[in-house]
Design a protein around this motif. Structure first.
Motif, PDB file in Angstrom:
ATOM      1  N   GLY A  63       0.751  -1.211   0.267  1.00 51.74           N
ATOM      2  CA  GLY A  63      -0.036  -0.044   0.125  1.00 51.74           C
ATOM      3  C   GLY A  63       0.937   1.143  -0.067  1.00 51.74           C
ATOM      4  N   SER A  64       0.361   2.403  -0.276  1.00 45.91           N
ATOM      5  CA  SER A  64       1.092   3.876  -0.537  1.00 45.91           C
ATOM      6  C   SER A  64       1.657   4.164   0.852  1.00 45.91           C
ATOM      7  N   ASP A  65       1.442   3.777   1.892  1.00 44.53           N
ATOM      8  CA  ASP A  65       1.764   4.123   3.337  1.00 44.53           C
ATOM      9  C   ASP A  65       2.774   3.222   3.897  1.00 44.53           C
ATOM     10  N   ILE A  66       3.017   1.880   3.060  1.00 45.31           N
ATOM     11  CA  ILE A  66       3.955   0.867   3.729  1.00 45.31           C
ATOM     12  C   ILE A  66       5.299   1.451   3.758  1.00 45.31           C
ATOM     13  N   ARG A  67       6.056   1.303   4.902  1.00 48.16           N
ATOM     14  CA  ARG A  67       7.174   1.824   5.315  1.00 48.16           C
ATOM     15  C   ARG A  67       8.521   1.068   5.252  1.00 48.16           C
ATOM     16  N   LYS A  68       8.191  -0.171   5.647  1.00 41.39           N
ATOM     17  CA  LYS A  68       9.320  -0.873   5.956  1.00 41.39           C
ATOM     18  C   LYS A  68       9.559  -2.273   4.841  1.00 41.39           C
ATOM     19  N   LEU A  69       8.439  -2.574   4.513  1.00 45.09           N
ATOM     20  CA  LEU A  69       8.303  -3.758   3.581  1.00 45.09           C
ATOM     21  C   LEU A  69       8.236  -3.243   2.075  1.00 45.09           C
ATOM     22  N   LYS A  70       8.833  -4.299   1.135  1.00 46.61           N
ATOM     23  CA  LYS A  70       8.679  -4.012  -0.286  1.00 46.61           C
ATOM     24  C   LYS A  70       8.302  -5.459  -0.927  1.00 46.61           C
ATOM     25  N   VAL A  71       7.952  -5.337  -2.065  1.00 47.49           N
ATOM     26  CA  VAL A  71       7.524  -6.407  -2.867  1.00 47.49           C
ATOM     27  C   VAL A  71       8.684  -7.328  -3.142  1.00 47.49           C
ATOM     28  N   GLY A  72       8.465  -8.741  -2.750  1.00 50.04           N
ATOM     29  CA  GLY A  72       9.451  -9.640  -2.930  1.00 50.04           C
ATOM     30  C   GLY A  72       9.999 -10.376  -1.588  1.00 50.04           C
ATOM     31  N   ASP A  73       9.514  -9.160  -0.621  1.00 48.11           N
ATOM     32  CA  ASP A  73      10.188  -9.628   0.930  1.00 48.11           C
ATOM     33  C   ASP A  73       9.516 -11.052   1.084  1.00 48.11           C
ATOM     34  N   ARG A  74      10.339 -11.803   1.955  1.00 44.25           N
ATOM     35  CA  ARG A  74       9.861 -13.072   2.384  1.00 44.25           C
ATOM     36  C   ARG A  74       9.088 -12.851   3.885  1.00 44.25           C
ATOM     37  N   VAL A  75       8.144 -13.384   4.453  1.00 42.50           N
ATOM     38  CA  VAL A  75       7.250 -12.795   5.469  1.00 42.50           C
ATOM     39  C   VAL A  75       6.551 -14.009   6.120  1.00 42.50           C
ATOM     40  N   VAL A  76       6.212 -13.825   7.334  1.00 42.06           N
ATOM     41  CA  VAL A  76       5.235 -14.515   8.143  1.00 42.06           C
ATOM     42  C   VAL A  76       4.157 -13.764   8.725  1.00 42.06           C
ATOM     43  N   SER A  77       3.104 -13.977   9.165  1.00 42.22           N
ATOM     44  CA  SER A  77       1.801 -13.353   9.596  1.00 42.22           C
ATOM     45  C   SER A  77       2.059 -13.225  11.031  1.00 42.22           C
ATOM     46  N   HIS A  78       1.431 -12.295  11.599  1.00 36.49           N
ATOM     47  CA  HIS A  78       1.210 -12.132  13.070  1.00 36.49           C
ATOM     48  C   HIS A  78      -0.304 -11.851  13.160  1.00 36.49           C
ATOM     49  N   SER A  79      -1.056 -13.036  13.718  1.00 42.23           N
ATOM     50  CA  SER A  79      -2.603 -12.989  13.686  1.00 42.23           C
ATOM     51  C   SER A  79      -3.198 -12.113  14.554  1.00 42.23           C
ATOM     52  N   ASN A  80      -2.527 -11.400  15.235  1.00 38.96           N
ATOM     53  CA  ASN A  80      -3.186 -10.679  16.258  1.00 38.96           C
ATOM     54  C   ASN A  80      -3.615  -9.170  15.999  1.00 38.96           C
ATOM     55  N   LEU A  81      -4.520  -9.071  15.595  1.00 36.45           N
ATOM     56  CA  LEU A  81      -5.171  -7.595  14.887  1.00 36.45           C
ATOM     57  C   LEU A  81      -5.306  -6.916  16.043  1.00 36.45           C
ATOM     58  N   SER A  82      -4.519  -5.692  16.412  1.00 41.74           N
ATOM     59  CA  SER A  82      -4.783  -4.680  17.111  1.00 41.74           C
ATOM     60  C   SER A  82      -4.657  -3.487  17.097  1.00 41.74           C
ATOM     61  N   CYS A  83      -5.321  -2.492  17.847  1.00 46.90           N
ATOM     62  CA  CYS A  83      -5.511  -0.885  17.269  1.00 46.90           C
ATOM     63  C   CYS A  83      -4.367  -0.444  17.391  1.00 46.90           C
ATOM     64  N   ARG A  84      -3.258  -0.553  18.067  1.00 46.30           N
ATOM     65  CA  ARG A  84      -1.970   0.233  18.404  1.00 46.30           C
ATOM     66  C   ARG A  84      -2.415   1.499  19.092  1.00 46.30           C
ATOM     67  N   VAL A  85      -3.423   1.702  19.417  1.00 42.38           N
ATOM     68  CA  VAL A  85      -3.917   3.197  19.875  1.00 42.38           C
ATOM     69  C   VAL A  85      -4.363   2.995  21.548  1.00 42.38           C
ATOM     70  N   CYS A  86      -5.328   1.910  21.681  1.00 43.68           N
ATOM     71  CA  CYS A  86      -5.718   2.053  23.114  1.00 43.68           C
ATOM     72  C   CYS A  86      -4.645   1.767  24.301  1.00 43.68           C
ATOM     73  N   TYR A  87      -5.219   1.822  25.587  1.00 43.71           N
ATOM     74  CA  TYR A  87      -4.128   1.951  26.577  1.00 43.71           C
ATOM     75  C   TYR A  87      -3.606   0.546  26.610  1.00 43.71           C
ATOM     76  N   GLN A  88      -3.999  -0.537  26.580  1.00 43.84           N
ATOM     77  CA  GLN A  88      -3.490  -1.976  26.586  1.00 43.84           C
ATOM     78  C   GLN A  88      -2.240  -1.949  25.250  1.00 43.84           C
ATOM     79  N   CYS A  89      -2.760  -1.606  24.342  1.00 44.82           N
ATOM     80  CA  CYS A  89      -1.646  -1.391  23.057  1.00 44.82           C
ATOM     81  C   CYS A  89      -0.356  -0.706  23.546  1.00 44.82           C
ATOM     82  N   THR A  90      -0.684   0.420  23.904  1.00 36.75           N
ATOM     83  CA  THR A  90       0.272   1.423  24.293  1.00 36.75           C
ATOM     84  C   THR A  90       1.120   1.091  25.510  1.00 36.75           C
ATOM     85  N   SER A  91       0.586  -0.214  26.229  1.00 30.69           N
ATOM     86  CA  SER A  91       1.323  -0.427  27.451  1.00 30.69           C
ATOM     87  C   SER A  91       2.230  -1.817  26.972  1.00 30.69           C
TER      88      SER A  91
END
Ligand SMILES: [Zn+2]
Length: 352
Positions: free
Chosen positions: A74-102
């Protein structure tokens, strides 16, 4: 693209899960598109197909553990590029709430398990899938896609239990319950990485041998009524009265004995309760011995990175039972339900 889709719930996966042609997902600016080379099975795939204990969005694509290459960013992707070998991290979290930022993203107010609670048609058993950049971890060139998909969820969970929660230290005496399970086999290897002595339990001789083969120093059958006495004898033979850490996911049938086996100041960490959750606790062990009772669910993205680093160094070896061609992927759900396996079951969406 081909994907394993079900459009209604059923207790029999073979009746509802079909390989269908569906559209390749469109990505958001913060997401990447992954060409899925290997995808592994988890028990939550079955819960999704059953529609129990919760109803998930349908039509549904299951699969919460994949490895592959980045096909589009996507246009806002900073660290990954086409062709990179990757694995998924299945925990989708908001990165904004108190728990995420703790630092506790797994307790996020808005947490969703990707491939389980997401959809319609958003999961890993497909030739392509999309994920936010923060839910993707790069893997080293010497780590195969199958190994990465096999180890990601169980590896992160075990790492979080032992390293994140109990703060395991070198030289401790560690009791890994159910060591032939997915989390157990990684748990044994993490404890050995910390130069700990490992007593592992399993439900039969074949499984006990499996525990020894991945590094456990001792194996005990936890289905025998005096299993805890055998563990105690091993502790005594090592000059200790009990164990420093109990790695637990079996539940009610073994919990009271596990608490008794803990040393003063020891820690029990639990991530499940297969045999039942309404156990009892002798509180004298809790306060006199100053023990720590800890819970754990999943882990952080950083912990998954740590696991993948040790996999690349050969210190954590993923254990794979079976790799199924994608056209026969439903067999994996049946194998999961029958629990006839050692290690992970995988399917390869690019190889029909
Ligand atoms: Zn959050």
């Amino acid at each position: 693209m081909k994907a394993a889709v079900f459009r209604e719930y059923s207790k029999d996966p073979t009746k509802v899960v079909k390989i269908e042609d569906v559209d390749v997902p469109k990505i958001k600016p913060t997401e990447v598109l992954i060409k899925v080379e290997s995808a592994s099975y988890n028990y939550n795939d079955l819960w999704a197909i059953w529609g129990e204990p919760i109803k998930i969005p349908i039509p549904h694509i299951s699969g919460s553990d994949v490895a592959g290459t980045i096909a589009e960013v996507g246009s806002d992707i900073r660290k990954l590029k086409v062709g990179d070998r990757v694995v998924s991290h299945s925990n989708l979290s908001c990165r904004v709430c108190y728990q995420c930022t703790s630092g506790r993203e797994y307790d996020c107010d808005n947490r969703l398990v990707w491939g389980f609670q997401t959809g319609p048609l958003w999961g890993g058993f497909a030739q392509y899938t999309q994920l936010p950049e923060v839910n993707v971890v790069k893997i080293a060139n010497n780590v195969s896609f199958d190994d990465a998909a096999a180890v990601s969820m169980v590896g992160m969970t075990s790492w979080h239990m032992l390293v994140g929660r109990t703060k395991i230290k070198p030289g401790q005496l560690v009791l890994i319950m159910g060591g032939s399970s997915g989390v157990g086999m990684v748990g044994i290897q993490i404890a050995k990485l910390y130069n700990c002595t490992v007593i592992s339990t399993a439900g039969n001789k074949e499984k006990m041998d499996k525990c020894l083969s991945v590094g456990a120093d001792f194996a005990v059958n936890h289905r025998e009524p005096d299993w805890n006495k055998k563990v105690r004898e091993i502790c005594k033979s090592l000059g200790k009265s009990g164990v420093d850490i109990v790695f637990e996911h079996i539940g009610k049938s073994v919990f009271p004995q596990e608490v008794q086996l803990l040393n003063y100041g020891g820690s029990l960490v639990s991530t499940g309760a297969t045999t039942g959750y309404d156990s009892t606790l002798d509180l004298r062990h809790l306060f006199f011995k100053g023990i720590n009772l800890l819970g754990a669910t999943q882990g952080t993205r950083a912990e998954l990175e740590d696991v993948m680093m040790w996999v690349s160094k050969g210190k954590i070896k993923p254990v794979i039972d079976t790799i199924l061609p994608f056209s026969e992927m439903v067999k994996g759900h049946v194998m999961m339900a029958e629990a006839q396996k050692f290690g992970k079951i995988l399917t390869t969406p690019q190889k029909l």
